[in-house]
Design an enzyme around this catalytic site. Structure first.
Site, PDB file in Angstrom:
ATOM      1  N   TYR A 118       0.863  -1.185   0.000  1.00  0.00           N
ATOM      2  CA  TYR A 118       0.000   0.000   0.000  1.00  0.00           C
ATOM      3  C   TYR A 118       0.895   1.230   0.000  1.00  0.00           C
ATOM      4  O   TYR A 118       1.912   1.259   0.706  1.00  0.00           O
ATOM      5  CB  TYR A 118      -0.879   0.018   1.252  1.00  0.00           C
ATOM      6  N   GLU A 206      -3.356   7.602  -3.957  1.00  0.00           N
ATOM      7  CA  GLU A 206      -3.456   6.367  -3.180  1.00  0.00           C
ATOM      8  C   GLU A 206      -3.304   5.205  -4.149  1.00  0.00           C
ATOM      9  O   GLU A 206      -4.123   5.041  -5.058  1.00  0.00           O
ATOM     10  CB  GLU A 206      -4.792   6.282  -2.441  1.00  0.00           C
TER      11      GLU A 206
END
Ligand code: GDP
Ligand code: MN
Length: 397
Positions: A118, A206
């Protein structure tokens, strides 16, 4: 301004960030052509079909699927285009899918297992600095990781005077447990990603997942990119990427007439001048036991035309039970606003079918109250903030 995954990837790629290759398609035929083209360019035999909507969690909702041959590409694209995609991040009604991204399959077998990480880049408002937030726990719900295993989320803050320093990029790669070629690839990826973030005037990146392929390449498989609205005037190419189909239609209309409007779930509508007073008014409604239906800042020029436009937008919400107008007359004179309300009300005839409470304070407030009280309309005036909130409660009771 939020972008679709395919647009975000285009921007990343333009700054030299490696991304999973893909081509956007509006129809099953286009999807098929896109898949063939990707096979020619990359040699991939398998493709992923990904719904393009402004919401995450698409995989969970059936909006991301693997196709192992061209028949499956057509079949899956046909099924996803036009579907109503419901994910943990959409409303219960879901979002209509207008287009899909046909992407190369990058989870191919090799010497090592593909790994998902991530990574996001965003502003830490507490310190006023950009930061890279990253985790070994990619591909899944990052909120759950933050809740259950917060020690697996790392942050790296960047000094605006120096920008991202090489040792910081290496630290990210190290904390993700990488070595060898993948380590080098990750430092390149992080460096390019941070430059893309600052140079594109973005307010959020993101990337979940960032993938380490089985041959040690690092690439963005997903991309959530938000461009800072305040930069769009100098980013015409990005501004053109706006997809209004993904936005709240009433908010789009409000923006067109220059009103700051945010749709909320409650039933007390309010019309206020100034963002600070709008927020204070929301608090007041909440404290009096009501639920705000919206945030609406009519700005400094609350004349009849503007008030009327605001009324028209407000009344599209079927849940509205009362309207509270809260104006502080600093530069704008209260009697002007009061006249605006009276004129707008008269122009709109029967369209206004809920009680209106007006609180005007500041320059010429007395004159304004007189105007409202003598108008003969179903409008109640108040001078004190609390008095206005109490009147709202009374009409709702
Ligand atoms: P999200 O669910 O909206 O976050 O969409 P993502 O773009 O993150 O995709 C969801 C999941 O699809 C990823 O976490 C991957 O596990 C999977 N996925 C994406 N690309 C590929 C691919 O090329 N091959 C395979 N096998 N799976 C993929
Ligand atoms: Mn994702």
């Amino acid at each position: 301004m939020n972008l679709h995954e395919y647009q975000g990837k285009e921007i990343l790629s333009s700054f030299g960030v490696r991304v999973q290759r893909g081509i956007v398609a509006q129809t099953a035929d286009e999807a098929l052509a896109a898949a063939k083209k990707l096979t020619e360019e990359t040699g991939t035999g398998w493709h992923v079909i990904k719904a393009q909507v402004h919401a995450g969690g698409r995989g969970k909702g059936g909006g991301v699927k693997l196709a192992k041959n061209l028949d499956e590409v057509r079949e899956i694209a046909d099924q996803i285009i036009g579907m109503n995609l419901i994910t943990p991040q959409t409303s219960a009604e879901g979002k209509k899918v207008h287009q899909v991204l046909i992407a190369e399959d990058v989870y191919y077998p090799g010497d090592s297992e593909p790994e998902e990480y991530y990574m996001s880049v965003l502003l830490n408002r507490g310190t006023g600095r950009n930061m890279i937030m990253y985790s070994t726990e990619g591909g899944m719900d990052i909120e759950a990781v933050a809740e259950e295993t917060p020690h697996l989320i790392f942050t790296e803050e960047i000094d605006p005077a120096t920008g991202l320093l090489p040792f910081q990029a290496r630290k990210v790669a190290f904390n993700l447990g990488l070595s060898g070629a993948a380590f080098k690839e990750m430092t390149k990826f992080v460096t390019a990603l941070y430059k893309a973030y600052t140079d594109s005037d973005s307010s959020l990146f993101e990337i979940n997942p960032v993938l380490k392929t089985s041959d040690d390449k690092i690439m963005a498989v997903d991309a959530k990119v938000t461009i800072d609205d305040n930069a769009l005037f100098r980013r015409k190419d990005y501004a053109a990427m706006r997809d209004v189909r993904e936005e709240n239609p009433v908010e789009v209309e409000a923006k067109e007439v220059g009103l700051n409007y945010v749709d909320l779930d409650g039933y007390v509508v309010f019309m206020v001048n100034g963002a600070g007073l709008s927020i204070a008014t929301m608090d007041l409604i909440k404290m009096a036991g009501g639920e705000p239906a919206n945030f609406l800042d009519v700005g400094g020029t609350a004349d009849a035309k503007r008030v009327e436009e605001a009324f028209r937008i407000i009344l599209k919400d079927p849940n509205v039970k009362a309207i509270l107008i809260n104006i502080f007359g600093g530069i704008v004179r209260c009697d002007r606003v009061a006249q605006g309300v009276v004129d707008a009300y008269k122009n709109m005839g029967d369209a206004i079918n809920v009680p209106i409470i007006v609180r005007l304070q500041g320059t010429n407030a007395d004159l304004a109250k007189e105007l409202i009280d003598n108008s003969g309309l179903d409008v109640q005036s108040a001078v004190q903030f609390q008095e206005a909130a109490d009147k709202v409660q009374t009409v709702l009771a």
